[in-house]
Every structure is written in C-alpha cells, then in structure tokens.
Design a protein around this motif. Structure first.
Motif, PDB file in Angstrom:
ATOM      1  N   SER A  91      12.822 -19.100  71.905  1.00 28.89           N
ATOM      2  CA  SER A  91      13.544 -18.021  71.240  1.00 28.89           C
ATOM      3  C   SER A  91      14.505 -18.623  70.224  1.00 28.89           C
ATOM      4  N   VAL A  99      10.092 -18.303  74.892  1.00 30.22           N
ATOM      5  CA  VAL A  99       9.776 -16.885  74.719  1.00 30.22           C
ATOM      6  C   VAL A  99       9.068 -16.337  75.949  1.00 30.22           C
ATOM      7  N   ALA A 292      15.799  -8.178  70.076  1.00 25.78           N
ATOM      8  CA  ALA A 292      15.182  -9.253  69.289  1.00 25.78           C
ATOM      9  C   ALA A 292      15.075  -8.814  67.828  1.00 25.78           C
ATOM     10  N   VAL A 300      10.548 -14.256  69.410  1.00 22.34           N
ATOM     11  CA  VAL A 300      10.473 -13.281  70.505  1.00 22.34           C
ATOM     12  C   VAL A 300       9.732 -12.032  70.049  1.00 22.34           C
TER      13      VAL A 300
END
Lengths: 335, 577, 285
Positions: A91, A99, A292, A300
């Motif tokens: 991420s 992720v 996100a 993400v």
C-alpha cells in the motif's frame, strides 16, 4: 449435446478482454486526479495538527521510492504484470503493509455480510416469487408481499438509516455500528460470535429488505412464462405430483435468468453495500476502498478493483459456460 | 431415547458455552480505559508501529501510552514539563544545546535508555530522507554527540532560541520519539514495521505494552515494571488496560459515549454533546456551557495567492477582507457554537495579549467587517456595481478562484464553503469553488494554482514568531513548484528580515515585542492572509468509570486525547467508584 | 410478447396503451406528480432569501412561520425542499434520457446485426458492467468541478449498458418473429425494420427501462451525495439529507430535518417503481 467449442473460446476471449480493459480503466481513472498519495497524507497529517517540515522533500523522496516519478507507461506495465501474478505489492499510504493483507483483513466482513444477505434475500425473494404464481395467489397475494416490494424500491442506505434510528437509537435492540463490541477481544468465542451476529443484524437486514423484492418480481414474471409453456401442461397431464412439478419444472426453469442476474448484479451489490458499510461503520472492503480513493492509494485501489472486476467477470463467464448444460434449448453456435 | 440424546447434546453445548465464556474479558470494565480515537474510519495499517513511517497512526495509543517525550509543553500552565529529560542548557548564541536525560529510565524490555539511543535516532533520521520528519531534523541539526550516558549535545545549523520548545516538547500534537538502538540498529528504518508481539515489540519506555492490534482497535496492558515507579518519578497509571478504538462518525459516536461504551472521544459537535448530556449527565466537555470545546492550535484562515490578479494588489485583498463577517462565518460553521478569529493565532493567553496590544493597528487595518469600506475600494479601482456584481469598464466581473478541502471532510468545511461563498456574492464578487479531496487539494495549494483558499494555520502557541515565519520570502516558490509553506507566495523582504531577527531572539529578550509589532503592522497593511475562525474541538470525557479529567475548572493540562500530552491525563485519572 | 400489429394507427395504439394502464400505474404517477407539482408550484410561494445561511434561528422545529422547521444553518426547510425537488428529479431524467437513447440504439443495433461491430459493442457492454461504477464516480468526483449535470452525465455513462443488454435480448427474440421475417422478405431496409417494425414493439419495454433508470440514477446521485460527493451549492434532496446526517440530526432527534426528505425520496422511488412495474406488465402481455 455437442460441445460448443467455438462458443467457449469466444466467451474466454471476451472474458480476457473485459478484465483487461476494466482493469486498465481502474488504472487510469484514479491517476487522472491531480496530487499524489504522499501529498494527501501530508495534508491529512497537517490537518491533524502535525507539522511536517519540508514536506516537498518527503513527497519527492516517496515518489521516487514508489516509482510514481516513472512514466505512466512503466507504471502501467508493472501494474499489469502484478495483476497477472496476483501480487499488488505494498500500500502506498500504509507502506509497508501489503495490499493483500489489507484486502484479507476486510474481506471476511464484507463476504460475511454479502453472503448472508444475498443468500437470504435471493432465497426468500425467489421462493416467494415462484410460490405466488404457483399457488395462484393472485391479487391478495400481491397485497401480502406488497410491503416487501415497496421496501425494495427504497435504497439500501435509506433503509439502513431508518433501521438505525428505530432499532438502535429508539429501541436499543441492536448496536449502532462496527462489527464488534468496543474493547472486546476478537478471539473466536461463542460470546463474540453472538456479538458479531448482533452487529451484523442491521446491515444484513437493510440489504435483505432492499433486495428481496427485486428477486421476487424477477422470479414471479419468469414463473408466469414457465407456467404457460407446453411442457408444463405435458407434465401435469402425465400426473406428476405438484411438488415434483413445482421443483423440477417450474423452479429449475424459471431460476436460470435469476442466476444470470445475480452474477451481473454482483458488482452493484458490492457497490451498494459500501454505503451500508459506511452508515454502520462496518469494517469491510467498502470503507477501505473509499478511503483508498480519498488517499489516492493507487496500489490498494488497483488490488481491490481488480479483485472485484475479476469476480464479476468470472461470475458472468461461469454462468455463460454453464448455460449449455442448464438449458440445452439455446442454440450456441449462433450466439 | 430421543430425549436422552437431546439432553446429552444440551450438556455438551453448555460445556462448550462455559469454555467460551471463560475465555472472554479478563480485565474488568471498571479497570479499563476506552478511548475513542480521532479517526472516523478503521485503519488498514494495524501492524505498523514504526513512528517514522508516514503510514503510522501514533494517535491510536502509541503517542500517549508507549512513547514518552523528552519534555511536554503544558498549554494550560504554560510550563515545560521534563519527562525523559531533566533539563537542557544552551550556548549564548543558541546554536548548541546540551540535553540532560533522566537517570534510571528503562525500555520495556529492561534495557537502559541512554544518550546513545538519542544519538542513534537523530543519525537515523539524518540519513533516511523518506522518514517522517527527517527533512526537518536534517535541516536543523548539524551534528549530535553523546557526552556521557545521560548527556547529549546537539549542534544546530542556525541559531534558534526556541529549538527545544519547537522540536522536542510536543508543541503541537507530538514530537519525534526516541527509538531503542539495540532493536533498530540492524533494521532498515524505512520499512521496519516495529511490530512483533511475541518479541515484545514495539519497545518504548511508557507504562503500557501493546497486546493486540486490529483495524478497529488496539489494546494495551499496563506493565508493573515501569521505570517511573522504580525511580520514584511517578506512580503507575490507574487503568490496568487501555483500549483505543475507532469511534465512527458523529451520528454513531454520540450514542457510544452516551451508553458508556467509551470514556473519551476525540471529536463531537458541540450540539451533539448537548444532546448526549441531556441523556447522560456523566459526559462532560472542556466547559460546562457554550462553546464546550478546546481551542485547537490551528485556526482557520483565508489566504490570497499574491501572484495572481487581482489578489496581487493589497487594496483588492483588503476589499475582500472587509466583506467577511467573521462572527457569522464562525457561527454557521460551528452551528452557533463558534468563535471568530481576529488573526491567524489560536486564542491562547500570550498571543491574545499580544493582539490586544495591537488594537490601534487592527482598527486601522482591513481585518474587520466593513462592507462600505470594501465598496469604497472597489469604486476607487474603477469598478461599478451592476445588479449586485462589481464590473470593470469592460463589463468583466471578478471571479474568485476559491480552493477548499471539501470532500467528505466534515460539516465545518462544507458549511464554511457555503457561508463564505454567500458573503463573497453579497460583496459583489462571483465565486468558482473547487472543493477537493486531500491529494488534489494539497497539490493545487502548494503549487499556487488558486486565487483564494481556506486553510488552517499551525504555528505559534505562546509567542508570535512561528506563525509569522510561515510567510517568509525564502519560502516563496515559483508557481507550479511545490512549496512547503507560504503557499500564497507573499514576498516581502522587509518583513522577512524582521522575522529573521525575531527568530534569533527569545520572547523574553528586550525589544522582542516591539519588533514583532513592527512585523505585524506590515502584515496587516499588506493583507496576505486573514483570520476566520478558531477551531474549537469538543473532546468529551465520561465520568462513569473514570474521574479527574482535564476541564476548564481543573486545567492541569490541555485535554486532547490523541496528543502525546494525553500521557499526563492517563497518569492523573482515577477510578470513579 | 404480443406484437402490436402494424395495421393499427399510432393514435389507436396510444389509446390502447392508456387503456392498458392499471391502478398501480396511476398510483405511481400520482406519487411522482405530487412531487413535481410541489417543486413547480412551490416556486411561486417562496422567497430565495429564506435559504440564506443564518436567515433564521438554527434547528427550530416546525412552526407557523416555518412550516417544515429550519436546519442547523438557519435555512427554511420548506423553501429548501421546494428548490431541491426539481434538481433531484432532473438528475434522474437527464441521466435516463442519455442512457436510454444510447442503450436503446446500441441494443437495437447489436440485436439485429451480426459481425465485428456487434461483438465489439457486446464486449463493451460486458466491460461497462464489470467496472465498479462507484469507484470511477468517486475518483472522478474528487477532482472534477462538482455539478449535478456532470454527475448525471457520468451516471449515464454507466447506466446505458443496463438498457442495451435487455433491449438486445428483446430484439434477438423479435428477429425470429414472423412479421419481421415477412418484412425482410418484402425488402424493407434494415433501418426501416429496426425503427418501424421492432422499435414500436418494444416501446413499453423501453419505457419501463427508462423509468427504472430515472430511479436508479436518483438512487446513485443521492448515495454519492451522502458520501460527501456532489455539489453543495445547488440544493438537492440528497444534499439536505447529507447535511442532516453530518449534523447528527437522527441522533439529536431533529426529525423535521431528515424525515421529510426521506419521505420525498421514498415517494419518488415507490412512485417510479409502481410505474415501471405497470409498464413492465404491459410489455409482457
């Protein structure tokens, strides 16, 4: 029956194209926004009162680290490579968290919520829809299920708010949000299981109430079509039992389009559930995906949407491939 | 036969149920402190406890329960509270600082906390530019050395009489925590998560250790071998367990504190608190009456892009300032519980006294609501009012390119957009609002792609220098390049020279406030930015299980539960029973 | 589906359509018309100054002066809702007009013709269905100037496949019908067959689709608004609700703030649903 090889090949090809294009759109669109994840993070930290000296340097350093300073093409190629390998890396805004960990953390909640509510609403809606026609309930029968139909026309999130108001604030039967009691451990114990069920009740109820009506209507009109067909008359003439006819001839034939619609609706069901998750601060994929996007956490977003696209496209593909076995009347070579 | 099977089954179920119940909570609610965090949604980074990664959420218990600071600034008593340090000395030219560390401080794994840990932390930041706050450390500190186990000498690049207060004493929210060298030495700090419960990580010096972390809550248990007890410096805090949990949106958190599910919340609107109090009188705010909130150090203000027409003209900036009714803006934004800001300073005693001494200067400036004065300026600039809109000779109106954070931030921002737009339009200007999400907002803001923007000003707490230094000419970047501060690119060398001078003086120095007044006068005359409203944060506490919370009547420390200073609150509160 | 035979005049057809409407249809129509009238006639009785921020006292319950009470920003809620109603209905109609036109056209074309074009459009439909629309909407809204027109257009981009897909299915079955085959034999052009033979036959079907697209678009726009995405300078029912929820109106029992817009939205959704239900029934007989 003859195996429709070219049909299967065509379907597969279209599946690949669909996934590729949809995944590319999910790559491009979030990047069309100006700004970058680190800038968003710095802005957030500063709004919380933290003073980030020389934020320009931090932003530049992270751009380089994450390859965000590379060309869009390079980023695209590495995204496609990672998509094929199902590895979305780390991420950006929660570096170094992978992720896949973020998705796996939230997935059980969303899956639980969706699976339970879809199973309930699909089963209830489909059965009621078939029964109304089969038992020839007619107008008064419609009256019985009318509340369900009307609720079905109201969006899930509005129902969620009404349920929140009635059952949580006014009656205090159910908690107002989250998936666990505050401060409770997340170990798997019966007490915790009951708590999780209590927390899930209102979100599930809002999805079920909002969607059962749709399945009911779909099933009802399909059943009407089926009951008018010749083979049913034949089955009746053969003197088969009512239950047998109902199950083998009515349900099995009328349910096909329902299943297709279920596969197609998958995407929008997940989308609609996001708002329900937000209303109840439920720790599922929805709130993570939304955040996100807010954070411009590209990896993400890509990981989650790719998973979503892949599942919707696969569902459609599987239904399409199963159709020849389920309904041999359709001529596939022509499709 | 049948009933026998059934009763067997029941017994099995009962046994299982018993087992489930036993493994439930092992610390009673009365001994547990539950803090609703300052985040409204869950955190994906539940395994990141490295305080220098940008993704870390220190406010979820790390900053208050595990990390300890060298010093704490107490906003209420205005004192510097030494904690891991005992004090400091500085050279006459304010370029060398000698910090004395407390004897007997131990990390949670039993190792001694020493000057080497401090030196290690500074050097780690100086060599890893991607770490949070690293650029500031690199710019400020030339070198660091340990004189002995408990003494550290910092040499600065530039003289700075406020260095300790600014950098090591929780000026706002937090300061850089020192990390244990014996754990971090062989790790890559730019990716080390500092999380492994089996190894006892994260290791800090505070009285609590992490026992579990998930996306919606973190649980910390008190440890009885805390160094503060051994050395006699402080007692163990009363709560045996502290839980920091995601609280949720306003609509839901109100119910949670009302039902005693949480003992503290980071934010609630004042009017929601009134509702909660009508149902649960145990819930308290900073004050018993309006406005209930505590003044955040970062007030909202309006900034002009001084490189853009027509805002490159101080007269035009003044014309806009005159049409803003700050009281109305504050009242709308905070639903009748707001407080207008005369300038960009938070409403703290020292700064307010300073502003009071400038009352003549303010009276002569454009920092007030006076639509007629605005009209006079517009007419003198050749504009005429047509159908309520100012137009120049060619019939062109002025469209304010107004940049705001607007996406899902919360009611204060949304309402501010609406009320400010209404006032701009009332004043004869047209408005083009861009209400953007954090990323797009920040990029446009720091690159100067806007005309007027609303922002928050974090700077001064006690003396005016820090806020004024945010508008220094050295910070001006070309349009399109990233600026760190002074996004409006106000370039006034004379003012900047004064700010430099102020920066080298301590507020107690003779002539400091005269110079500050001089700088302020230039600022007020040039109108690069104007104050709008104080950020009042309602940070309610629940007295059902715990008492001794900080309030206006018992103001032993500022109340923010998500700041490092909350450690002092946790050391102070006592069980209610 | 019974083909409305080509021997009847258009006027006759319209009469027969109106005759075929049932009570459900008229109840639905009544619900929607009530709101349209509320929004349209209301405009003559209101004063724009009542929705200025700070115009009245904050959060006061309904009274003789403010029939629907005021919100936490001191605005008269009745005035606000009168102004909000047309905006909200507009989003639905604009989206549905665009989506239905594109969707019907492409549905007809892909259902009737064979070849690469048809395959291309079919794949496009599948792609659009697979893309998570919410993600795109949220991403785009985070940087585009927020206006209800922009939102309506973006919604239409994602809505048309849900019209095109069923229209195509209808055309596929129509193509095998005798009257179409007859038309082909009589050398009518493809254009004529599509638009004069097929289109009239699926009109009730398209109308039902149009009505549910209006409903879905409003549903999506209100949903986005509740997430904080959407213009805050044009009053809409979604905006009133968003502001109510942001101010914890439910928890604070400011019922006059959130219940009326909730009822209005329910009227829209139930009304449109009943209409489309009735149209759907006609389409199937």
């Amino acid at each position: 029956m003859r195996l429709p090889v070219s049909y299967i090949a065509k379907r597969f090809l279209s599946f690949v194209v669909v996934v590729w294009v949809a995944a590319s759109v999910n790559f491009i669109v979030p990047r069309m926004a100006p700004g970058d994840p680190i800038g968003a993070m710095v802005a957030r930290m500063e709004l919380q009162g933290e003073v980030i000296e020389d934020s320009a340097e931090l932003i530049a350093a992270y751009r380089e680290k994450f390859g965000l300073d590379g060309s869009l093409w390079d980023q695209y190629v590495s995204y496609l490579t990672s998509a094929v390998q199902f590895d979305f890396g780390h991420s950006l805004s929660y570096f170094p968290r992978p992720v896949s960990d973020i998705i796996l953390d939230a997935l059980p909640y969303t899956l639980g919520l969706l699976a339970v509510s879809i199973i309930i609403s699909f089963t209830v809606g489909t059965l009621l829809g078939a029964l109304i026609v089969w038992l020839k309930i007619g107008r008064s029968g419609i009256g019985l299920v009318a509340p369900l139909l009307l609720l079905g026309s109201i969006p899930q999130y509005l129902l969620a708010i009404i349920l929140l108001f009635v059952f949580s604030f006014a009656l205090r039967w159910f908690p107002s949000g989250g998936a666990h009691a505050l401060g409770a451990s997340h170990d798997f114990t019966l007490a915790n299981f009951i708590e999780v069920a209590r927390h899930g009740a209102l979100p599930i109820m809002s999805i079920v109430l909002a969607s059962a009506g749709g399945w009911l209507i779909g099933m009802r009109s399909m059943t009407i079509t089926v009951t008018r067909s010749d083979y049913l008359t034949l089955a009746k003439a053969k003197g088969l039992s009512q239950l047998r006819i109902f199950y083998h001839y009515v349900i099995r034939n009328a349910i096909l389009p329902q299943v297709t619609n279920l596969a197609i609706a998958m995407g929008s069901i997940v989308g609609g559930a996001i708002l329900v998750e937000v209303v109840f601060t439920y720790p599922g994929l929805g709130s993570h995906l939304l955040r996100a996007i807010n954070n411009q956490d590209f990896t993400v977003i890509q990981g989650m949407t790719y998973t979503l696209v892949l599942s919707v496209a696969s569902a459609v593909l599987i239904v399409d491939l199963l159709y020849p076995w389920l309904d041999p009347r359709i001529n596939y070579e022509d499709q | 036969m049948y009933s026998r099977k059934l009763s067997m089954l029941l017994i099995v179920l009962l046994v299982l149920f018993q087992a489930f119940l036993v493994s439930g909570q092992d610390v009673a609610r009365e001994e547990t402190l539950i803090i609703g965090s300052d985040l409204t949604s869950n955190v994906a980074a539940d395994d990141i406890f490295n305080p220098y990664l940008p993704a870390v959420q220190r406010s979820l218990g790390m900053a208050q329960l595990m990390e300890e600071m060298l010093f704490y600034t107490n906003y209420e008593t205005n004192e510097l509270m030494p904690w891991l340090a005992t004090g400091y000395d500085t050279s006459d030219d304010f370029t060398e600082y000698t910090i004395h560390l407390r004897d007997g401080v131990k990390w949670s794994d039993g190792e001694a906390f020493t000057a080497d840990d401090f030196v290690f932390t500074i050097n780690m930041l100086k060599t890893n530019p991607t770490l949070r706050g690293a650029a500031g450390i690199e710019r400020a500190i030339a070198s660091v050395e340990a004189l002995d186990d408990l003494t550290v000498k910092l040499t600065l690049n530039d003289p700075n009489p406020r260095y300790i207060q600014q950098s090591w004493a929780v000026r706002i929210s937090s300061s850089p925590p020192i990390v244990p060298e014996h754990i971090w030495a062989d790790k890559d700090p730019s990716s080390f998560p500092n999380f492994d419960l089996d190894k006892g990580w994260p290791v800090f010096t505070g009285p609590y250790v992490l026992t579990s972390s998930s996306q919606d809550q973190r649980i910390y248990n008190r440890r009885d071998d805390y160094w503060g007890v051994e050395t006699g410096f402080t007692d163990l805090p009363a709560p045996r367990r502290v839980i920091v949990a995601t609280a949720g949106v306003d609509e839901v958190v109100g119910a949670r504190i009302q039902n005693n599910e949480v003992d503290s919340l980071a934010a609630l609107s004042a009017n929601t608190l009134v509702t909660v109090q009508s149902r649960n009188p145990n819930v308290i705010g900073w004050t018993d009456e309006s406005p209930f909130g505590y003044t955040d150090p970062c007030p909202f203000y309006l900034e002009f892009n001084t490189t853009r027409e027509p805002w490159d003209d101080p007269k035009m900036r003044a014309a806009l300032s005159y049409i803003i009714d700050r009281d109305l803006v504050a009242n709308i934004a905070f639903e009748g519980q707001g407080m207008a800001a005369q300038f960009l300073f938070p409403a703290y005693t020292g700064l307010m006294d300073f502003l009071d001494s400038l009352s003549d200067e303010f009276a002569a400036s454009a920092y007030r609501y006076d639509p007629e004065a605005s009209a006079a300026i517009m007419e003198s600039k050749g504009y005429t009012l047509q159908d309520g809109v100012w137009r120049d000779g060619d019939g062109n109106s002025i469209v304010i390119d107004f940049l705001m954070l607007g996406f899902n931030i919360g009611p204060t921002w949304g309402r501010s957009i609406q009320i400010l737009s209404q006032q701009f339009e009332d004043g004869g200007f047209e408005v083009n609002v861009s209400d953007l999400d954090f990323g797009p907002y920040w990029e446009r803001a720091n690159q100067g792609m806007w005309g007027v923007r609303m922002a928050w000003s974090c700077g001064s707490i006690t003396d005016p220098h820090t806020t004024l230094s945010n508008f220094h000419s050295d910070l001006v970047m070309p349009i399109g390049e990233t600026a760190s501060r002074n996004f409006g690119r106000w370039d006034n060398p004379e003012y900047s020279a004064l700010v430099d001078q102020l920066g080298q003086m301590a507020p107690s120095d003779e002539g400091y406030f005269d110079l500050a007044r001089e700088a302020m006068t230039m600022f007020l005359a040039d109108v690069p930015a104007i104050g709008l409203q104080q950020q009042l944060r309602v940070n309610p506490f629940n007295t059902t299980y715990w008492v001794g919370w900080p309030t206006a009547d018992n103001n032993y420390v500022n109340p923010q539960s998500w700041w490092s200073t909350a450690a002092i609150i946790i050391h102070t509160i006592e069980p209610a029973g | 589906m019974q083909a409305y035979s080509t021997t009847r005049s258009p006027a006759q057809k319209i009469v027969s359509i109106f005759k075929s409407f049932d009570l459900t249809f008229y109840i639905g129509l009544l619900l929607v018309l009530l709101l349209v009238v509320f929004g349209a006639l209301g405009q003559f009785f209101i004063d724009q100054r009542d929705i200025r921020l700070g115009a009245s006292s904050f959060s006061s319950p309904p009274s003789a002066e403010h029939l629907f009470g005021t919100d936490a920003l001191g605005r008269d809620l009745l005035t606000l809702l009168i102004l909000a109603t047309p905006t909200t209905l507009n989003i639905g109609v604009v989206t549905a007009v665009i989506a239905t036109s594109i969707g019907t056209f492409l549905g007809l074309v892909t259902g009737y013709f064979r070849g690469p074009l048809e395959t291309g459009i079919r794949t496009l439909i599948d792609i659009m269905i697979a893309i998570p629309a919410l993600l795109i909407l949220v991403s785009i809204a985070s940087f585009l100037p927020s206006s209800n027109t922009v939102i309506a257009v973006i919604l239409a981009i994602f809505a048309w496949p849900f019209t095109a897909r069923p229209v195509r299915a209808q055309v596929l079955s129509l193509r095998e019908r005798a009257f179409v085959k007859l038309s082909k034999l009589s050398k009518r052009s493809d254009f004529e067959i599509i638009f004069f033979d097929m289109l009239p036959n699926i009109t009730p079907f398209i109308a039902a689709g149009f009505v549910s697209t209006v409903s879905n678009a409003i549903l999506a726009a209100v949903g986005l608004q509740l997430l904080g995405i959407g213009p805050i300078d044009e009053p809409s029912i979604g905006l009133v609700l968003q502001e109510a929820f942001f101010a914890s109106a439910v928890f604070r029992e400011l019922w006059w703030w959130w219940i009326p817009p909730m009822i209005m939205l329910s009227m829209i959704f139930i009304g449109l649903f009943l209409i489309s239900l009735s149209l759907d029934r006609i389409a199937r007989h």
